[in-house]
Scaffold this motif. Structure first.
Motif, PDB file in Angstrom:
ATOM      1  N   VAL A  68       2.150   1.932  -3.529  1.00 27.48           N
ATOM      2  CA  VAL A  68       1.107   2.334  -4.473  1.00 27.48           C
ATOM      3  C   VAL A  68       0.661   3.772  -4.178  1.00 27.48           C
ATOM      4  O   VAL A  68       0.497   4.591  -5.099  1.00 27.48           O
ATOM      5  CB  VAL A  68      -0.088   1.356  -4.397  1.00 27.48           C
ATOM      6  CG1 VAL A  68      -1.267   1.867  -5.202  1.00 27.48           C
ATOM      7  CG2 VAL A  68       0.335  -0.033  -4.872  1.00 27.48           C
ATOM      8  N   TYR A  69       0.493   4.071  -2.895  1.00 31.79           N
ATOM      9  CA  TYR A  69       0.084   5.423  -2.464  1.00 31.79           C
ATOM     10  C   TYR A  69       1.090   6.470  -2.949  1.00 31.79           C
ATOM     11  O   TYR A  69       0.722   7.487  -3.534  1.00 31.79           O
ATOM     12  CB  TYR A  69      -0.015   5.419  -0.943  1.00 31.79           C
ATOM     13  CG  TYR A  69      -0.114   6.770  -0.271  1.00 31.79           C
ATOM     14  CD1 TYR A  69      -1.326   7.432  -0.147  1.00 31.79           C
ATOM     15  CD2 TYR A  69       1.019   7.363   0.288  1.00 31.79           C
ATOM     16  CE1 TYR A  69      -1.414   8.656   0.497  1.00 31.79           C
ATOM     17  CE2 TYR A  69       0.942   8.588   0.942  1.00 31.79           C
ATOM     18  CZ  TYR A  69      -0.272   9.234   1.036  1.00 31.79           C
ATOM     19  OH  TYR A  69      -0.349  10.446   1.672  1.00 31.79           O
ATOM     20  N   ARG A  70       2.380   6.219  -2.725  1.00 36.55           N
ATOM     21  CA  ARG A  70       3.379   7.214  -3.150  1.00 36.55           C
ATOM     22  C   ARG A  70       3.474   7.306  -4.665  1.00 36.55           C
ATOM     23  O   ARG A  70       3.645   8.386  -5.220  1.00 36.55           O
ATOM     24  CB  ARG A  70       4.748   6.857  -2.563  1.00 36.55           C
ATOM     25  CG  ARG A  70       4.789   7.125  -1.070  1.00 36.55           C
ATOM     26  CD  ARG A  70       6.181   7.440  -0.595  1.00 36.55           C
ATOM     27  NE  ARG A  70       6.101   8.013   0.746  1.00 36.55           N
ATOM     28  CZ  ARG A  70       7.151   8.251   1.509  1.00 36.55           C
ATOM     29  NH1 ARG A  70       8.365   7.959   1.085  1.00 36.55           N
ATOM     30  NH2 ARG A  70       7.002   8.792   2.689  1.00 36.55           N
ATOM     31  N   GLY A 102       0.789  -1.231   0.000  1.00 35.85           N
ATOM     32  CA  GLY A 102       0.000   0.000   0.000  1.00 35.85           C
ATOM     33  C   GLY A 102       0.825   1.286   0.000  1.00 35.85           C
ATOM     34  O   GLY A 102       0.586   2.170  -0.824  1.00 35.85           O
ATOM     35  N   PRO A 103       1.829   1.405   0.893  1.00 30.40           N
ATOM     36  CA  PRO A 103       2.601   2.654   0.919  1.00 30.40           C
ATOM     37  C   PRO A 103       3.280   2.961  -0.425  1.00 30.40           C
ATOM     38  O   PRO A 103       3.433   4.120  -0.802  1.00 30.40           O
ATOM     39  CB  PRO A 103       3.635   2.396   2.017  1.00 30.40           C
ATOM     40  CG  PRO A 103       2.967   1.408   2.934  1.00 30.40           C
ATOM     41  CD  PRO A 103       2.171   0.514   2.016  1.00 30.40           C
ATOM     42  N   LEU A 110       1.111   6.633  -6.949  1.00 30.44           N
ATOM     43  CA  LEU A 110      -0.079   7.151  -7.646  1.00 30.44           C
ATOM     44  C   LEU A 110      -0.622   8.447  -7.061  1.00 30.44           C
ATOM     45  O   LEU A 110      -1.217   9.231  -7.781  1.00 30.44           O
ATOM     46  CB  LEU A 110      -1.187   6.097  -7.657  1.00 30.44           C
ATOM     47  CG  LEU A 110      -0.887   4.865  -8.506  1.00 30.44           C
ATOM     48  CD1 LEU A 110      -2.011   3.850  -8.392  1.00 30.44           C
ATOM     49  CD2 LEU A 110      -0.688   5.268  -9.967  1.00 30.44           C
ATOM     50  N   ILE A 111      -0.455   8.657  -5.762  1.00 29.59           N
ATOM     51  CA  ILE A 111      -1.123   9.802  -5.134  1.00 29.59           C
ATOM     52  C   ILE A 111      -0.174  10.962  -4.863  1.00 29.59           C
ATOM     53  O   ILE A 111      -0.485  12.105  -5.178  1.00 29.59           O
ATOM     54  CB  ILE A 111      -1.833   9.382  -3.820  1.00 29.59           C
ATOM     55  CG1 ILE A 111      -2.755   8.168  -4.055  1.00 29.59           C
ATOM     56  CG2 ILE A 111      -2.596  10.547  -3.203  1.00 29.59           C
ATOM     57  CD1 ILE A 111      -3.968   8.437  -4.910  1.00 29.59           C
ATOM     58  N   THR A 112       0.975  10.702  -4.244  1.00 33.64           N
ATOM     59  CA  THR A 112       1.824  11.826  -3.828  1.00 33.64           C
ATOM     60  C   THR A 112       3.091  11.994  -4.667  1.00 33.64           C
ATOM     61  O   THR A 112       3.780  12.995  -4.513  1.00 33.64           O
ATOM     62  CB  THR A 112       2.277  11.680  -2.350  1.00 33.64           C
ATOM     63  OG1 THR A 112       3.152  10.540  -2.246  1.00 33.64           O
ATOM     64  CG2 THR A 112       1.079  11.478  -1.434  1.00 33.64           C
TER      65      THR A 112
END
Lengths: 220, 220
Positions: free
Chosen positions: B165-167, B162-163, B169-171
């Motif tokens: 994918v989050y970095r 998750g961390p 795609l999101i941040t």
């Protein structure tokens, strides 16, 4: 008598709403590239001149449609409750927002558009920052109050939000209460354990004040 | 003399490669909807009949382009090393793959297309499952060998991946070695701590065999 000019004219209100609904529909169904003034006119039945009067550029039309589509801001997290309760509540609200249609359906299209169009990227970054704010505040306050040892807040956000983004975008597994509870539990245990290890290594930590019992020892 | 028929004919090999490069370029720059036979012909200089001979449908063309674009499968994780080393190595390889251009650039377009086109969704799901496999194997083996208490492997994958994918795609923060090390460290501490709590609650756990010392006790 009601005012018949500007924002309160019911005809203006209705045509603005019809245009925004049309833009939101097009964003979800066709992606950002599907939002053309022609398509908006066709779906809303609103004349070109009216569309341009309110939104002089296609970019403004897209951004207005996004704001119309996006869920309302997250309410502030109640200050009472344990840290676990506050983190769970904050994550639960974000999970709920990420699951609401048609917004949930539109996330990949939005990310794809953000990669191409700087104004969409800026709007998305603002949206993300607004949504992170309550969780960020809970983490900072927990560190300041000693309920959590000093953490890298950006890493903490990635660890807490990552599992939700991963399930929403990659595996389509549900974002349920069990996920919120498990992620918060594992996060807090992982960081409390780190605090203990740091203390053993002789590092001072404001988090030490959060311990409500004597230090754990290993016999033998 | 070399064979001049089928897959080994150098002209056939060259035109296939030109078509696949063109499809990969169009996927990255225009998204899946940008992959039309016309656009592929224009970019590759290969004739329509040749394109259709190899890929009778647009869907097959898109899938072939995706396979051409996607990074090669992750090599199996070495069986030696500590659990932390094996998890860090597995995550590091996935992070590296998620950062390689043009693939990194194409992820949002692929997710967006997967939402619309069932065959793209199926190809993406297979791709994800292939990439998860080594990490999944490390987790299962760790539980069986007692190095990790029983965990919900799907939850563990969400917490570990998750961390990243989050970095990604999101941040857009970097997927670096520090992230790998921190995520693995926090994950292992979070789950080791849970193991201890389960033991206190009187639950038996194969993970207990992993402790190389007597049980931890709290004085006072």
């Amino acid at each position: 008598m009601t005012s018949t000019s500007g924002e309160t004219d019911p005809r203006v209100v209705r045509s603005r709403a019809r245009v925004l609904d049309a833009v939101a529909y097009l964003l979800v169904e066709k992606g950002v590239r599907g939002v053309t003034v022609e398509a908006v006119m066709a779906r809303s039945g609103v004349a070109r001149a009216t569309v341009y009067r309110h939104w002089p550029t296609r970019q403004e039309l897209v951004l207005a449609g996004l704001r119309h589509l996006l869920p309302p801001p997250v309410p502030p997290i109640a200050v009472d409750g344990t840290l676990a309760q506050r983190l769970t509540s904050s994550l639960g609200e974000l999970a709920r927002q990420m699951s609401v249609e048609p917004w949930a359906h539109a996330i990949p299209a939005l990310l794809e558009a953000a990669r191409r169009e700087p104004e969409i990227a800026a709007a998305t970054a603002r949206f993300v920052a607004d949504r992170q704010a309550p969780l960020r505040a809970v983490l900072r306050e927990a560190v300041e109050g000693g309920a959590l040892p000093p953490v890298d807040v950006e890493l903490a956000l990635a660890e807490l939000l990552g599992p939700f983004v991963y399930r929403r975008l990659i595996t389509s597994e549900p974002l349920d209460e069990a996920l919120c509870a498990n992620v918060v539990e594992d996060f807090l245990r992982g960081h409390a354990a780190r605090d203990t290890a740091d203390a053993v290594a002789g590092l001072s930590s404001p988090g030490a004040t959060a311990h409500d019992g004597p230090p754990t020892t290993v016999e033998g």
